[in-house]
Design an enzyme around this catalytic site. Structure first.
Site, PDB file in Angstrom:
ATOM      1  N   ASN A 142      -5.332   2.420   0.964  1.00  0.00           N
ATOM      2  CA  ASN A 142      -4.422   2.641  -0.156  1.00  0.00           C
ATOM      3  C   ASN A 142      -4.708   4.017  -0.746  1.00  0.00           C
ATOM      4  OD1 ASN A 142      -2.510   2.202  -2.126  1.00  0.00           O
ATOM      5  ND2 ASN A 142      -3.879   1.020  -3.439  1.00  0.00           N
ATOM      6  N   ARG A 166       0.848  -1.185   0.000  1.00  0.00           N
ATOM      7  CA  ARG A 166       0.000   0.000   0.000  1.00  0.00           C
ATOM      8  C   ARG A 166       0.889   1.242   0.000  1.00  0.00           C
ATOM      9  NH1 ARG A 166      -3.016  -3.341  -1.259  1.00  0.00           N
ATOM     10  NH2 ARG A 166      -5.037  -3.901  -0.362  1.00  0.00           N
ATOM     11  N   THR A 167       0.312   2.359  -0.397  1.00  0.00           N
ATOM     12  CA  THR A 167       1.048   3.615  -0.377  1.00  0.00           C
ATOM     13  C   THR A 167       1.327   3.999   1.073  1.00  0.00           C
ATOM     14  OG1 THR A 167      -0.052   4.332  -2.399  1.00  0.00           O
ATOM     15  CG2 THR A 167       1.056   6.022  -1.099  1.00  0.00           C
ATOM     16  N   GLN A 168       2.580   3.935   1.473  1.00  0.00           N
ATOM     17  CA  GLN A 168       2.942   4.243   2.848  1.00  0.00           C
ATOM     18  C   GLN A 168       3.524   5.640   2.987  1.00  0.00           C
ATOM     19  OE1 GLN A 168       5.357   1.101   4.449  1.00  0.00           O
ATOM     20  NE2 GLN A 168       4.072  -0.491   3.559  1.00  0.00           N
TER      21      GLN A 168
END
Length: 236
Positions: free
Chosen positions: A117, A13-15
């Site tokens: 996300n 996921r976009t962290q």
């Protein structure tokens, strides 16, 4: 076999964002909407790119500006291109206005947030349709509102006090541009991610335009800039 096919733990996921843009400011003026942003793209704390365009048109009636992850903004523009294309295919004489596009963006951002996300952006959406001016913003988790002036990033802290003090509904185009330039100059002095290369977008009932990039005149000889620690005994 499992190693070849991958596992659930490989799903990412976009962290955190990689290449980001800083503030966008939007205001209403007498004839329409004005948006301003600079053209910097920061790779972490490094100002890697100086020609990133973060103001775009959306259909006939709207313009959008984005802070945050540049690649996520490109994905959002792909969504919007598909939305406008689908709307045009109906060929019914109607077209999506800024309020509809803003509502669509709030649903997209909130949906991605619920999937853990998110699209790592804060967006400003403005436009004019049927004589009605519209200006709104939406954050990466779907928080949204309308106002006479909006801002993202550091501008939400540094520019909006100026806008609250000096904005009025009868601003001319020239006065609106001057006010936006004043805000962008303050950001240039105080925001490390800002660059002295900006664009201003305008939209009215007649259509939209996005200016060529240009720089502001600056003054760096303020005493506080030359000696920032004077009077701060005991500090680092």
């Amino acid at each position: 076999m499992n190693n070849l096919l991958g596992s659930e733990s490989d799903s990412q996921r976009t962290q955190y964002p990689y290449v980001t843009g800083t503030s966008v400011i939007g205001i209403k003026y007498k004839d329409g909407i004005l948006l301003a942003s600079d053209m910097g793209g920061s790779y972490g704390s490094t100002l890697r790119y100086k020609t990133v365009e973060r103001l775009k048109s959306v259909g006939k009636h709207s313009i959008i500006g984005a802070s945050g992850e540049i690649s996520d903004f490109q994905e959002i523009m792909r969504y919007l291109d598909e939305l406008i294309l689908y709307d045009n295919m109906w060929d019914d004489g109607n077209s999506l206005g800024p309020k509809e596009v803003h509502n669509y963006l709030t649903r997209v951002m909130y949906n991605r947030r619920n999937k853990f996300n998110p699209l790592w952006n804060s967006l400003v959406l403005g436009g004019v349709k049927n004589g009605q001016k519209y200006l709104g913003t939406v954050s990466m988790i779907g928080v949204h509102y309308e106002d006479n002036h909006v801002a993202t990033g550091f501008a939400n802290h540094l520019a909006r006090p100026i806008l609250r003090e000096e904005w009025h509904e009868n601003l001319t185009y020239e006065e609106g541009v001057k006010l936006l330039e004043k805000c962008m100059r303050v950001l240039l002095y105080r925001d490390r991610s800002a660059v002295n290369k900006l664009q201003i977008a305008k939209i009215t009932e007649e259509g939209f335009s996005i200016s060529q990039p240009y720089s502001l005149k600056t003054f760096w000889d303020f005493a506080a800039f030359k000696n920032p620690t004077v009077g701060a005994e005991g500090s680092w």
